[in-house]
Design an enzyme around this catalytic site. Sequence first.
Site, short mmCIF file in Angstrom:
data_model
loop_
_atom_site.label_atom_id
_atom_site.label_comp_id
_atom_site.label_asym_id
_atom_site.label_seq_id
_atom_site.Cartn_x
_atom_site.Cartn_y
_atom_site.Cartn_z
N LEU A 241 56.84 36.44 53.82
CA LEU A 241 56.09 35.23 53.47
C LEU A 241 55.85 34.31 54.66
O LEU A 241 56.78 33.86 55.31
CB LEU A 241 56.84 34.46 52.37
CG LEU A 241 56.12 33.20 51.85
CD1 LEU A 241 54.74 33.53 51.30
CD2 LEU A 241 56.96 32.49 50.80
N HIS A 242 54.60 34.06 54.94
CA HIS A 242 54.25 33.15 56.03
C HIS A 242 52.86 32.54 55.84
O HIS A 242 51.98 33.14 55.24
CB HIS A 242 54.29 33.88 57.38
CG HIS A 242 53.27 34.97 57.53
ND1 HIS A 242 53.37 36.18 56.87
CD2 HIS A 242 52.12 35.02 58.24
CE1 HIS A 242 52.33 36.93 57.19
NE2 HIS A 242 51.55 36.26 58.01
N PHE A 243 52.73 31.33 56.36
CA PHE A 243 51.44 30.66 56.47
C PHE A 243 51.14 30.55 57.96
O PHE A 243 52.05 30.51 58.77
CB PHE A 243 51.52 29.25 55.89
CG PHE A 243 51.74 29.21 54.41
CD1 PHE A 243 50.67 29.03 53.53
CD2 PHE A 243 53.02 29.33 53.88
CE1 PHE A 243 50.89 28.99 52.16
CE2 PHE A 243 53.24 29.29 52.51
CZ PHE A 243 52.16 29.12 51.64
#
Lengths: 449, 395
Positions: A241-243
């Site tokens: 999970l990453h932005f």
Amino acid sequence: MLRIRRVPTVVSNYQKEEAEEGARQGGGCGRNCLNKCCILGAKLPLYAFKRVNKIVTEKTLLGDENKEPPVDFLDSLLLGEWEDRMQRGLFRYDVTACETKVIPGEYGFIAQLNEGRHLKKRPTEFRVDKVLQPFDGNKFNFTKVGQEEVLFQFEASEDDEVQFFPNVPIDVENSPSVVAINVSPIEYGHVLLIPRILEGLPQRIDRESFLLALYMAAAAGNPYFRLGYNSLGAFATINHLHFQAYYLAVPFPIEKAPTKKITTMTDGVKISELLNYPVRGLVFEGGNTLLDLANVVSDSCICLQENNIPYNVLISDSGKRVFLFPQCYAEKQALGEVSPELLDTQVNPAVWEISGHMVLKRKKDYEEASEENAWRLLAEVSLSEERFEEVKALIFEALACDNGDNGGVSQSFIEKQDVTPQSVEEVEALNNGSHPSMVPGKQECIVLL
Amino acid sequence: MDTQLGLIEQSFNVRYSVWVREALDDLSGSFTTTDPCISGHPIVYASRGFLKMSLYSRDEVIGKNGRMFQGPKTNRKSVMEIREAIREERAIQINILNYRKDGTPFWMLFRMSPVFNKEDGRVIHFVGVQVPILQKHRQSSSGFGRNGVNLCEDGVFASRRREVCSDSVAELARFLAMDSVLGSDDRELEVDEPSEASDLEMRNAVTAINNTLSVLTHYSELTGRLVCGKRCCLSGMGLLGSSLNISLGRIKQSFVLIEPHLPDMPIVYARDVFLKMTGYARHEVLGHNCRFLGGVETNSSTIFQIKESIRTEQACTIRILNYRKDKSKFWNFLHISPVRNASGKIAYFVEVQIDESRKNQDKQGLSHKMRQCSVVGAVKAAVRSLSMVTDTSNS
Ligand SMILES: Cc1cc2nc3c(=O)[nH]c(=O)nc-3n(C[C@H](O)[C@H](O)[C@H](O)COP(=O)(O)O)c2cc1C
């Protein structure tokens, strides 16, 4: 099973092909990473943001104006730490030496010539027909990056003030959220926000993580600092999970596109549809609180990923406007439905490209860049009108149904503080937990003013 | 805060003769003036009409940014349009929802115009006029009250949108002629629906802008530092646009920008903190080479190091003995770095100064190294972004 071959972007210096990997000097695994082997005693700066439960208007800030935050989030902390990593030579190229221009035309698409970004990397196969896939600790993930690539920890403040600590041990139990550099930046200051990094979450939006991303946009306090999200199947390459985020003080074409209001939710969140833009998408803005906006958007994202529809998200205007695009380019590509000319450009239409910031790998494409070319590429990304209507219906159905099954999660952000609700509406919003419903009668499209 | 208010006073006093405020106070409309060169781009003057309309007192708005009147229902796209007009230093007219001090929302017609320095074409102020839109007007009578932005939001004309969004008045007129055929819709004024201005309100906005501009022009004649409402000449050599000024103005530390392509590499931008640290006035440093900071005891090999760093286009950090205007000495912990524009070419060198005797005075707990990095980072990001626009502003 649908697959595409593409050159993966190297976001970390530790994301080497298996064969290249070799042990280094030092304790632990030798890489001073964020895993159990190395993390003991590791320290990082910590920025604790204020858990504002209201959309921050200037009015609410007015009272605090004399009380400046201890450190300016964007200029002093993020860009400063980033420049420090640049001086240490951690990036694969100097992005400020990459030529960039605004393409003449109505929308002002932005083109960048970046010949270094995809060098020295072999194409890899990616599965594109499953938006949700389980986390695999054996594959590259952000716990494997070197600590020097991590800029700071980002978390909610325990009291009601912004706080900054230059050097804080990583609290493994609490799995901090961190901001790390992207070693293949597409702009100066390009970073990754990795929520609760040690929990090994797959690339999948949940309410709490999305709220964190909105808080980061708000903390930057600058409309040109935007965050983006790519789901699997919509050009995310790492299933952790990453932005992504970077600062570019130019309006993005998507932000200029005309919109048509669809509805306003009971909690004040306005949902519109993009008009006359090559990619069909939804725009979310307003809301009585930041939490309201976060919940409506994340519920829409959750609906898409649960229905296996790949999508991209752009958070713009300091977290006050969010764009959501379901897309089908990778699927078309896997089915051989994309023209060879488009494939030749090797442009992967992820969130930044869809928003109008095109990173081009070939000088020829850069020199010939035109609004027409950008439009043609992006048109391939969009769902058809028919399909978009179906997807929209799915989203509105999900938003309307008051099932509350994942309602409690992000409440933890506000439960910790003494919330004094400002209005009846807010009390209701809090009591109902979460799921806002639509205001009946407000739903019809506006035909004319 | 004191210095900020001082700057605001100065912003007006330097340009215009003493009676300018009285003359503006005598004008009837609701308008504000802002100074893009002061950090935060604050309001430096607010008319009586504006205070009456917004219910704020003068002290509550002077020094604040105009965005303080926006709120949760303000259309973000309108805000973006204003932001872009400021960045491109052009006039704009748009409908926007604002809030009074008591929290009541109201639609207004906002018209804004830059005020230029006649001599070099630089933007020194912006004037904004706020005309409240009193009631919902009928479609057919709206005339030119609708602006490009709102037109763009109607769903019906999707197919024509590309034309409608353009600035061409002819197209607008053609569109409006067609528009009126469709008749009107007397819905209630709703805060989330854009409201339209009448012809009268439109005219009021134009008059108010023109009156304000003519007062400012008149009172600038008396000081000899002339301003005008139209850009009279292109930006002078080495002058920075107001948008770059706004960005750089956010940085709170001492630094200067040097233009390496001009003869003798003059300073083209100096932060207030730099002036305070060295005791010079802005006009005494702009256009001059940094060598005035050196003196008899300054080590010449250190100066050579600086020259080498510039020649080889490399960043460097050194410690150099410098002199203030009053001849007092200080150790300057200096960092120099090239700054590239959007074409990837070096546009400036940034020099970040830290007075060594105050090196540890940072309440933020950031090391001096990190403070220097943050100035360089913020300057690099600003110059790169903002040169993208000026290089290709042909859309
Ligand atoms: C002279 C001037 C007057 C302004 N007055 C108002 C105003 O009355 N109401 C408002 O909503 N915005 C006003 N603005 C716009 C805001 O100051 C600001 O530029 C806008 O919100 C976009 O920028 P931001 O993204 O920095 O907020 C004014 C701007 C200028 C230059």
